[in-house]
Design a protein around this motif. Structure first.
Motif, short mmCIF file in Angstrom:
data_model
loop_
_atom_site.label_atom_id
_atom_site.label_comp_id
_atom_site.label_asym_id
_atom_site.label_seq_id
_atom_site.Cartn_x
_atom_site.Cartn_y
_atom_site.Cartn_z
N GLY A 8 -38.48 -12.10 79.02
CA GLY A 8 -38.44 -13.55 78.87
C GLY A 8 -38.19 -14.05 77.47
O GLY A 8 -38.11 -15.26 77.25
N LYS A 9 -38.05 -13.15 76.48
CA LYS A 9 -37.86 -13.60 75.10
C LYS A 9 -36.41 -13.95 74.78
O LYS A 9 -36.12 -14.55 73.75
CB LYS A 9 -38.29 -12.49 74.12
CG LYS A 9 -39.78 -12.30 73.97
CD LYS A 9 -40.07 -11.20 72.97
CE LYS A 9 -41.55 -11.07 72.68
NZ LYS A 9 -42.05 -12.17 71.86
N PHE A 10 -35.50 -13.58 75.69
CA PHE A 10 -34.08 -13.63 75.36
C PHE A 10 -33.29 -14.50 76.34
O PHE A 10 -33.58 -14.53 77.53
CB PHE A 10 -33.49 -12.22 75.35
CG PHE A 10 -34.27 -11.27 74.49
CD1 PHE A 10 -34.01 -11.16 73.14
CD2 PHE A 10 -35.29 -10.51 75.04
CE1 PHE A 10 -34.75 -10.30 72.34
CE2 PHE A 10 -36.03 -9.64 74.25
CZ PHE A 10 -35.76 -9.54 72.89
N ALA A 11 -32.29 -15.17 75.79
CA ALA A 11 -31.29 -15.88 76.60
C ALA A 11 -29.94 -15.23 76.32
O ALA A 11 -29.77 -14.53 75.31
CB ALA A 11 -31.27 -17.36 76.24
N GLU A 52 -35.64 -9.04 81.03
CA GLU A 52 -35.74 -9.47 79.63
C GLU A 52 -35.02 -10.79 79.39
O GLU A 52 -35.34 -11.51 78.44
CB GLU A 52 -35.12 -8.41 78.69
CG GLU A 52 -35.87 -7.10 78.65
CD GLU A 52 -35.43 -6.11 79.72
OE1 GLU A 52 -35.75 -4.92 79.58
OE2 GLU A 52 -34.78 -6.53 80.71
N ALA A 54 -34.23 -14.47 80.13
CA ALA A 54 -34.86 -15.61 80.79
C ALA A 54 -33.84 -16.64 81.27
O ALA A 54 -34.13 -17.43 82.17
CB ALA A 54 -35.84 -16.29 79.84
N SER A 113 -34.80 -22.63 78.24
CA SER A 113 -35.85 -21.76 78.79
C SER A 113 -37.02 -21.55 77.84
O SER A 113 -38.06 -21.05 78.25
CB SER A 113 -35.25 -20.40 79.16
OG SER A 113 -34.82 -19.73 77.98
N ALA A 115 -36.70 -19.45 75.33
CA ALA A 115 -36.48 -18.12 74.76
C ALA A 115 -36.37 -18.23 73.24
O ALA A 115 -35.98 -19.27 72.70
CB ALA A 115 -35.22 -17.50 75.35
N GLU A 116 -36.67 -17.13 72.57
CA GLU A 116 -36.66 -17.12 71.10
C GLU A 116 -35.34 -16.63 70.54
O GLU A 116 -34.93 -17.02 69.44
CB GLU A 116 -37.80 -16.23 70.61
CG GLU A 116 -37.99 -16.22 69.11
CD GLU A 116 -39.20 -15.40 68.68
OE1 GLU A 116 -39.37 -15.19 67.46
OE2 GLU A 116 -39.97 -14.97 69.57
N CYS A 137 -31.87 -6.11 72.00
CA CYS A 137 -33.13 -6.86 72.07
C CYS A 137 -34.17 -6.27 71.11
O CYS A 137 -34.84 -7.00 70.38
CB CYS A 137 -33.67 -6.87 73.49
SG CYS A 137 -32.70 -7.86 74.66
#
Length: 245
Positions: A8-11, A52, A54, A113, A115-116, A137
């Motif tokens: 969930g940290k990534f778009a 991973e 999001a 989302s 995401a960071e 990632c």
């Protein structure tokens, strides 16, 4: 790093706004069938199917947005048996810009989302692996902005008017691929700076923007399977690979 810590940290932003003029034909190359599905679907499926990631934004040509929307959702809807279910809820389609970097900017600015980090990947590189995505990632989290690249294996010449001028040390040469990735807030801040003071060159990738503003960019080793589909000759090679999947 445990994969569960990366969820969930990534778009992902997938620029698909080009018309693929070098390929020829009457439709954008990303819509041409490669094996039993269009070029864009390969990488889109890969990103949508990873926990991973999001959120996925695909940036498409303005004149083809309706076509993409119908094509994507008809192919990936659970009603057609592909089984993506809630993963389709991660997807958004936006209109691309005049240049590739502007398509990416539109995609990054549309992320919602929370995401960071964002990974930018060209859909014309259909055979991106989940391993490379996870390597990107982890590098993002542990080091910072990064890109996928291959070491040069051929001797590299500098030439002008068809005449060789010099030879480059190929041990220092890397051939850039995608994904290219950075923190979302960093990219947004650089886009804001560009809006105030336009660049004096046209960036061909995200790394060139980061480099221009003095941001370090790390390398994640790529592979030939992640090469870009550009010419009709490429298409024949990629089609053979697709038929082997």
């Amino acid at each position: 790093m445990s994969n569960s810590l990366l969820f969930g940290k990534f778009a992902a932003v997938l620029p698909a706004g080009g018309l693929g003029k070098r390929m020829g034909g009457t439709i954008p190359k990303q819509l041409m069938n490669l094996g039993n599905k269009p070029v864009y679907q390969y990488s889109l499926e890969t990103f949508l199917n990873m926990d991973e990631i999001a959120e996925v934004v695909i940036a498409v040509p303005a004149d083809w947005k309706d076509y993409f929307e119908k094509d994507i959702f008809s192919r990936l809807s659970p009603a057609f048996g592909t089984g993506y279910g809630n993963n389709l809820n991660k997807l958004r389609i936006v209109v691309g810009g005049k240049e590739r970097w502007q398509s990416v900017q539109n995609g990054v600015n549309s992320l919602t989302s929370g995401a960071e980090y964002v990974l930018v990947h060209d859909v014309a590189r259909p055979f991106i692996s989940e391993k490379i995505i996870r390597d990107i990632c982890e590098t993002l989290v542990n080091k910072g902005s990064c890109l996928v690249a291959k070491p040069a294996i051929d001797t590299i010449k500098i030439a002008s008017d068809g005449r060789v001028e010099s030879t480059i040390d190929r041990n220092k040469v890397w051939l850039a691929q995608t994904p290219q990735a950075a923190r979302i807030d960093l990219l947004k801040s650089l886009y804001a700076r560009i809006e105030k003071e336009p660049l004096n060159f046209t960036p061909t990738d995200e790394a060139s923007i980061l480099e221009f503003f003095g941001e370090p960019v790390y390398i994640v080793k790529g592979e030939s399977a992640n090469d870009k589909l550009t010419t009709p000759e490429d298409f024949e090679i990629f089609a053979s690979r697709a038929n082997m999947l």
